[in-house]
Enzyme design. Structure first.
Site, PDB file in Angstrom:
ATOM      1  N   CYS A 161      -5.914   8.583   8.802  1.00 37.61           N
ATOM      2  CA  CYS A 161      -5.623   7.922  10.527  1.00 37.61           C
ATOM      3  C   CYS A 161      -4.659   9.138  11.026  1.00 37.61           C
ATOM      4  CB  CYS A 161      -4.994   6.498  10.692  1.00 37.61           C
ATOM      5  SG  CYS A 161      -5.538   5.619   9.235  1.00 37.61           S
ATOM      6  N   LYS A 220       0.689  -1.356  -0.107  1.00 44.46           N
ATOM      7  CA  LYS A 220       0.045   0.148  -0.030  1.00 44.46           C
ATOM      8  C   LYS A 220       0.948   1.322  -0.118  1.00 44.46           C
ATOM      9  CE  LYS A 220      -2.480   2.901   3.075  1.00 44.46           C
ATOM     10  NZ  LYS A 220      -1.880   3.755   4.066  1.00 44.46           N
ATOM     11  N   ASN A 221       1.912   1.014   0.907  1.00 43.52           N
ATOM     12  CA  ASN A 221       2.480   2.546   1.145  1.00 43.52           C
ATOM     13  C   ASN A 221       3.528   2.681   0.097  1.00 43.52           C
ATOM     14  OD1 ASN A 221       1.381   3.328   3.635  1.00 43.52           O
ATOM     15  ND2 ASN A 221       3.501   1.951   4.954  1.00 43.52           N
ATOM     16  N   ARG A 255      -8.784   0.886   3.908  1.00 40.43           N
ATOM     17  CA  ARG A 255      -7.898   1.501   2.993  1.00 40.43           C
ATOM     18  C   ARG A 255      -6.528   1.004   2.595  1.00 40.43           C
ATOM     19  NH1 ARG A 255      -6.171   5.374   6.532  1.00 40.43           N
ATOM     20  NH2 ARG A 255      -4.521   5.973   4.333  1.00 40.43           N
ATOM     21  N   ASP A 293       3.878   0.807  11.746  1.00 37.00           N
ATOM     22  CA  ASP A 293       3.123   0.520  11.533  1.00 37.00           C
ATOM     23  C   ASP A 293       2.939  -1.191  12.202  1.00 37.00           C
ATOM     24  OD1 ASP A 293       2.320   2.734  10.158  1.00 37.00           O
ATOM     25  OD2 ASP A 293       2.471   1.718   7.568  1.00 37.00           O
ATOM     26  N   ARG A 347       0.690  15.543  12.033  1.00 35.59           N
ATOM     27  CA  ARG A 347       1.661  15.204  11.261  1.00 35.59           C
ATOM     28  C   ARG A 347       1.931  16.420   9.745  1.00 35.59           C
ATOM     29  NH1 ARG A 347      -0.160   8.858   9.066  1.00 35.59           N
ATOM     30  NH2 ARG A 347      -2.092  10.101   8.824  1.00 35.59           N
TER      31      ARG A 347
END
Length: 422
Positions: A117, A22-23, A398, A306, A122
């Site tokens: 999220c 995903k990243n 997601r 994560d 951030r």
């Protein structure tokens, strides 16, 4: 609305195929905007963040065609806008990669402040610092970020903190800049290497990805015309590793790069599980009571933030006291309250979680507070006695492809159920 219902207490056994990362995917898809032509991206995870990014590209004028649920063809020859639609960008964090890609090719870009999220503050100051160093102007007004430049010129950029997002965004911005850009104190995660490999396949000149110094020599254009396959997802692989521990199971992880999991497997071995490493697959087997361990999250190659919530579930069922120090995000322990509903014994002190091992967890209605917390609750539900209902599962969708189907294949009793919100 949808929820996951899990009837727990099942030992998970079998094989699971890991999807694309995903990243990596959420940086590679906007990177296609740099290509004056088309490319094909394979091994994409079939998740909501990927679908949202494809909608953003369509809104900008790109042609996007899914050849399979995991393979997309993108043609960015005729981009008609450099303003990303706010109604989409506000839904997930990675939407800010549009800034670097559009700025690099068209010298202008605008997005709304990204969502995603809630893991605490951030900031994007390192992104802005990089853009400005390359010669761009940045304006923030009314919740929008606008970047523009007459031209971009390579320079040396020192990252004040190790930031994955800023490293990737600056890479994207520098690909078509004049001259050489050097990113020092760069993040080193596997998805940064994957982004660099994708860009180089399409005609970029990037060296050093995976080290703390990345050198980008600007090129005139990216021509594309090639296929690229996204790297396997180390976090999904790690999630199933922890599921094996928590359920006293025996799981073989297929289609993974085991070297990317080294910090995770080191802790698993310390806990006392059996691991067999076959380079592109890994077997993890519960062989007896597991021991408490201490963990501190760190940038790669350290223990990934994560993986922190999923690991906490496994530690809840270990003998003794474990301590997790979270050094990345300020609000990553929101899941602890949900696990405590299930009988866990977790106390939070600032950025530290103190976990006292318990004999078992018990099913309860719980809420996914973010993506990885949601995955942790699935693991907890599978290991717990009784029935667990997980709400807010849009967070889970997601980042995980067909997650309930993958758990079912391992023997979990899990269903996605429609319900009316009261």
């Amino acid at each position: 609305m949808e929820k996951l219902v899990i009837h727990g207490g099942t030992r998970l056994v079998g094989q699971v195929q890991i999807s694309g990362a995903k990243n990596a995917a959420v940086a590679i898809i906007p990177a296609a905007l740099l290509i004056d032509g088309e490319c094909i991206i394979d091994n994409l995870p079939n998740i909501s963040d990927v679908k949202l990014y494809c909608e953003i590209l369509k809104s900008l004028g790109a042609k996007v065609e899914f050849l399979t649920p995991n393979c997309v063809k993108i043609d960015s020859s005729n981009i008609t806008s450099t303003i990303a639609p706010s109604e989409i960008t506000r839904k997930f964090r990675a939407s800010y990669y549009v800034l670097g890609a559009l700025l690099s090719r068209f010298k202008s870009a605008q997005v709304s402040f990204p969502g995603g999220c809630d893991l605490g503050t951030r900031p994007i100051d390192q992104h802005i610092k990089g853009f400005e160093t390359l010669g761009a102007q940045v304006e923030i007004n009314g919740g929008n970020i606008k970047v523009f430049a007459d031209k971009l010129t390579g320079d040396s950029i020192y990252m004040d903190i190790v930031s994955v997002g800023a490293t990737m965004n600056i890479m994207l911005a520098a690909v078509l800049a004049e001259g050489v850009t050097t990113i020092e104190n760069a993040a080193k995660e596997p998805h940064i290497v994957d982004l660099a490999n994708f860009l180089n396949t399409m005609g970029a000149n990037i060296k050093g990805a995976g080290t703390d110094t990345i050198k980008i020599t600007g090129v005139e254009k990216l021509t594309g015309g090639k296929m690229y396959s996204v790297v396997p997802d180390q976090i999904e692989a790690g999630t199933f590793l922890m599921a094996a521990v928590a359920t006293k199971g025996d799981i073989t992880i297929k289609n993974c790069i085991t070297a990317h999991l080294a910090s995770i497997t080191a802790k698993l071995e310390e806990m006392g599980v059996e691991i067999t490493d076959n380079i592109d697959e890994m077997r993890i087997r519960y062989v007896g009571d597991t021991s408490a361990v201490n963990i501190k999250t760190l940038p790669y190659p350290g223990f990934p933030t994560d993986m922190q919530p999923q690991t906490a579930v496994a530690l809840c069922l270990c003998k003794g006291r474990s301590i997790i120090n979270e050094s990345i995000w300020s609000s990553r322990f929101q899941y602890a309250f949900e696990l405590n509903k299930m009988g866990a014994n977790i106390s939070i002190q600032d950025k530290m979680a103190i976990i006292e091992g318990v004999d078992e967890l018990k099913g309860a209605p719980v809420y996914a507070t973010d993506l990885r917390a949601g995955a942790a609750l699935i693991i907890a539900g599978c290991s717990a006695k009784g029935t667990t209902e997980i709400f807010n599962i849009e967070h889970i969708d997601r980042g995980y492809e067909n997650i309930e189907e993958k758990f079912k294949a391992l023997g979990a009793n899990i269903e996605r159920v429609e319900y009316e919100e009261k």
